[in-house]
Write a protein that holds these residues in place. Sequence first.
Motif, mmCIF file in Angstrom:
data_model
loop_
_atom_site.group_PDB
_atom_site.id
_atom_site.type_symbol
_atom_site.label_atom_id
_atom_site.label_comp_id
_atom_site.label_asym_id
_atom_site.label_seq_id
_atom_site.Cartn_x
_atom_site.Cartn_y
_atom_site.Cartn_z
ATOM 1 N N ASP A 1 -1.285 42.017 83.995
ATOM 2 C CA ASP A 1 -0.247 41.889 85.236
ATOM 3 C C ASP A 1 1.051 42.488 84.801
ATOM 4 O O ASP A 1 2.074 41.882 85.459
ATOM 5 N N ASP A 2 1.059 43.351 83.765
ATOM 6 C CA ASP A 2 2.333 44.129 83.616
ATOM 7 C C ASP A 2 2.328 45.562 82.959
ATOM 8 O O ASP A 2 1.161 45.887 82.702
ATOM 9 N N LYS B 1 7.701 53.373 80.907
ATOM 10 C CA LYS B 1 6.556 52.402 81.114
ATOM 11 C C LYS B 1 5.320 53.508 81.097
ATOM 12 O O LYS B 1 5.465 54.591 81.559
#
Length: 169
Positions: free
Chosen positions: A120-121, A68
């Motif tokens: 949102d991610d 991420k």
Amino acid sequence: MQRPMLINGDIDLRLVSEPEDSRANILSKLVLPAFKYTTVNHNPGGGIGAVDFGKPRTEAFEPKAEHKGLDGKLLEKLGKHEEWVFAGNYRQMPGNIWLPVRGFIHATLMEWEPDEMGADDLQGCNLAFKEVTHVELILDGKELFYWDFWEREIRPDPTDGERKRALGI
């Protein structure tokens, strides 16, 4: 007797040359390379069907990972052959015993593909390693698998050494 269940826990990816540089908090997926022996098809004209004969050699290994956010250190390694260590642990049940697992892979990071960005991610980045010349997997100090292209070594050896003895090695 029932075999114990191993539940995967933490994972990490590091360069062997930089053991202090952990990715445990950003690594979200790890896909160890598939282990597949090669086969060769033989379909004789006078036979009653074909057979895929197994050979004591493997298809190319291709480990993958996802992290991420952006990792500039990994981007610097694109196209470079490096020694990597995949580290993790498993919880053995019953007994709640934590076991270490390590995977050593000599490979070239050949693909880096970022996911789409959204509010949102967390953005993910997918990695693919190719040009794999060494793979070993160790669970709780026990070697489960060892493969080295340059050494011409595979363990466990499906031929029990007969292939090498026939070559005079």
